[in-house]
Design an enzyme around this catalytic site. Structure first.
Site, PDB file in Angstrom:
ATOM      1  N   GLY A  10       0.817  -1.241   0.044  1.00  0.00           N
ATOM      2  CA  GLY A  10      -0.223   0.081  -0.027  1.00  0.00           C
ATOM      3  C   GLY A  10       0.923   1.201  -0.053  1.00  0.00           C
ATOM      4  O   GLY A  10       0.555   2.154   0.588  1.00  0.00           O
ATOM      5  N   ALA A  11       1.915   1.284  -0.715  1.00  0.00           N
ATOM      6  CA  ALA A  11       3.002   2.227  -0.604  1.00  0.00           C
ATOM      7  C   ALA A  11       3.035   3.197  -1.849  1.00  0.00           C
ATOM      8  O   ALA A  11       3.772   4.059  -1.950  1.00  0.00           O
ATOM      9  CB  ALA A  11       4.453   1.832  -0.606  1.00  0.00           C
ATOM     10  N   ASP A  60      -1.572  -6.964  -5.347  1.00  0.00           N
ATOM     11  CA  ASP A  60      -3.077  -7.084  -4.555  1.00  0.00           C
ATOM     12  C   ASP A  60      -2.758  -7.951  -3.528  1.00  0.00           C
ATOM     13  O   ASP A  60      -2.706  -9.251  -3.520  1.00  0.00           O
ATOM     14  CB  ASP A  60      -4.009  -7.335  -5.482  1.00  0.00           C
ATOM     15  CG  ASP A  60      -5.437  -7.449  -5.015  1.00  0.00           C
ATOM     16  OD1 ASP A  60      -5.405  -7.401  -3.851  1.00  0.00           O
ATOM     17  OD2 ASP A  60      -6.405  -7.476  -5.496  1.00  0.00           O
ATOM     18  N   VAL A  61      -2.838  -7.423  -2.195  1.00  0.00           N
ATOM     19  CA  VAL A  61      -2.350  -8.029  -1.220  1.00  0.00           C
ATOM     20  C   VAL A  61      -3.447  -9.332  -0.808  1.00  0.00           C
ATOM     21  O   VAL A  61      -3.199 -10.210   0.132  1.00  0.00           O
ATOM     22  CB  VAL A  61      -2.008  -7.340   0.328  1.00  0.00           C
ATOM     23  CG1 VAL A  61      -1.065  -6.536   0.036  1.00  0.00           C
ATOM     24  CG2 VAL A  61      -3.342  -6.743   0.600  1.00  0.00           C
ATOM     25  N   SER A 139      -4.922   0.816  13.740  1.00  0.00           N
ATOM     26  CA  SER A 139      -5.747   2.108  13.730  1.00  0.00           C
ATOM     27  C   SER A 139      -6.381   2.125  15.498  1.00  0.00           C
ATOM     28  O   SER A 139      -6.592   0.986  15.897  1.00  0.00           O
ATOM     29  CB  SER A 139      -6.939   1.935  12.869  1.00  0.00           C
ATOM     30  OG  SER A 139      -7.557   3.081  13.301  1.00  0.00           O
ATOM     31  N   TYR A 151     -13.886  -2.018   9.550  1.00  0.00           N
ATOM     32  CA  TYR A 151     -12.469  -1.609   9.696  1.00  0.00           C
ATOM     33  C   TYR A 151     -12.182  -1.928  11.039  1.00  0.00           C
ATOM     34  O   TYR A 151     -10.894  -2.522  11.231  1.00  0.00           O
ATOM     35  CB  TYR A 151     -12.611  -0.158   9.435  1.00  0.00           C
ATOM     36  CG  TYR A 151     -11.104   0.434   9.251  1.00  0.00           C
ATOM     37  CD1 TYR A 151     -10.406   0.374   8.186  1.00  0.00           C
ATOM     38  CD2 TYR A 151     -10.872   1.325  10.364  1.00  0.00           C
ATOM     39  CE1 TYR A 151      -9.283   1.067   8.223  1.00  0.00           C
ATOM     40  CE2 TYR A 151      -9.443   1.861  10.444  1.00  0.00           C
ATOM     41  CZ  TYR A 151      -8.841   2.084   9.124  1.00  0.00           C
ATOM     42  OH  TYR A 151      -7.651   2.430   9.186  1.00  0.00           O
ATOM     43  N   ALA A 154     -11.240  -5.622  11.738  1.00  0.00           N
ATOM     44  CA  ALA A 154     -10.035  -6.066  10.889  1.00  0.00           C
ATOM     45  C   ALA A 154      -8.812  -5.432  11.432  1.00  0.00           C
ATOM     46  O   ALA A 154      -7.743  -6.309  11.649  1.00  0.00           O
ATOM     47  CB  ALA A 154     -10.262  -5.636   9.363  1.00  0.00           C
ATOM     48  N   LYS A 155      -8.811  -4.317  11.925  1.00  0.00           N
ATOM     49  CA  LYS A 155      -7.451  -3.751  12.706  1.00  0.00           C
ATOM     50  C   LYS A 155      -7.431  -4.471  14.231  1.00  0.00           C
ATOM     51  O   LYS A 155      -6.230  -4.508  14.814  1.00  0.00           O
ATOM     52  CB  LYS A 155      -7.717  -2.123  13.128  1.00  0.00           C
ATOM     53  CG  LYS A 155      -7.590  -1.492  11.587  1.00  0.00           C
ATOM     54  CD  LYS A 155      -6.357  -1.697  10.950  1.00  0.00           C
ATOM     55  CE  LYS A 155      -6.158  -0.715   9.700  1.00  0.00           C
ATOM     56  NZ  LYS A 155      -4.898  -0.903   8.967  1.00  0.00           N
TER      57      LYS A 155
END
Length: 251
Positions: A10-11, A60-61, A139, A151, A154-155
């Site tokens: 994601g860089a 694509d991870v 996050s 979200y 997931a985090k």
């Protein structure tokens, strides 16, 4: 000492780009991974222009074959893979009664499955060398945030994954930690404001009110924390969550 090497997912922008550039300035050879090759190539070129070593990798991870290919491209270019920064992420915010199956799975697969796939591929390169640094970008939404059940879940999952992998991989000299940003001025955050129909300045002002440090975070604040976890001096620190939020963390 040999030059350390890193793969940052994601860089192509935001936090990932800042992390890739910071590692490059630390003397690390960086594979800049993202789904969009032109943007990741621009970040890689900025690292090379500053005197560092970098390549751009399409990845694509959520796709195991692409993850394996990105790791192979990194080791082919630099000879090893020493550092993984799992940063790739998306948001699909919605209240639970409006959240679709696709919203849920897209976020979980990108953040959590992506971290699993990249970690599994990276550790296979790190174990034989007796050294590795894996850093997940979490996050403060793990504490719960309206409209972000996908979200936040997931985090939160990343914390459990990091602690478990730290126990499994520590004997091989591999550390696994989480950098947990609060409100950071980034493309992702500005996109969230736009989707919510908010002016970004109003969103930022609202966040500052609850901060002890009276500003919003910057991508470089996160990159600095990653730089520590990725370095030689963090060799006795593993399974930890470091909040970069401008205020105390209770999680």
């Amino acid at each position: 000492m040999a030059v350390r090497t890193a793969l940052v997912t994601g860089a192509s922008q935001g936090l990932g780009a800042a992390i890739a550039r910071r590692l490059g300035s630390d003397g690390v050879a960086v594979a800049v991974a993202a789904r969009r090759k032109p943007e990741s190539e621009a970040v890689a070129e900025s690292i090379r222009a500053a005197g560092g070593r970098a390549i751009a990798v399409t990845c694509d991870v959520t796709d195991r074959e692409q993850v394996d290919a990105a790791v192979a491209a990194t080791t082919d270019a630099f000879g090893s893979l020493d550092i993984l920064v799992s940063n790739a992420g998306v948001t699909r915010d919605a209240l639970i009664h409006r959240m679709t199956d696709e919203d849920w799975h897209t976020v979980l697969e990108t953040h959590l499955t992506g971290a699993f796939l990249t970690s599994r591929a990276a550790q296979a390169q790190m174990v034989p060398n007796g050294f590795g640094r894996i850093v997940f970008i979490g996050s403060t939404s793990t504490g719960g945030w309206r409209g972000q059940s996908n979200y936040s879940a997931a985090k939160a999952g990343l914390q459990g994954l990091a602690r478990t992998l730290s126990l499994e991989l520590g004997r091989f000299g591999i550390t696994v930690n989480v950098v947990q940003p609060g409100h950071i001025d980034s493309e992702l955050t500005r996109g969230t404001a736009e989707r919510l129909g908010m002016d970004y300045a109003d969103m930022a002002a609202d966040r500052i009110v609850s901060n002890a440090i009276k500003r919003v975070g910057l991508p470089d604040d996160v990159a600095n924390a990653v730089s520590f976890f990725a370095g030689e001096r963090a060799g006795y620190v593993t399974g930890q969550v470091l909040s970069v939020s401008g205020k105390p963390s209770i999680l």
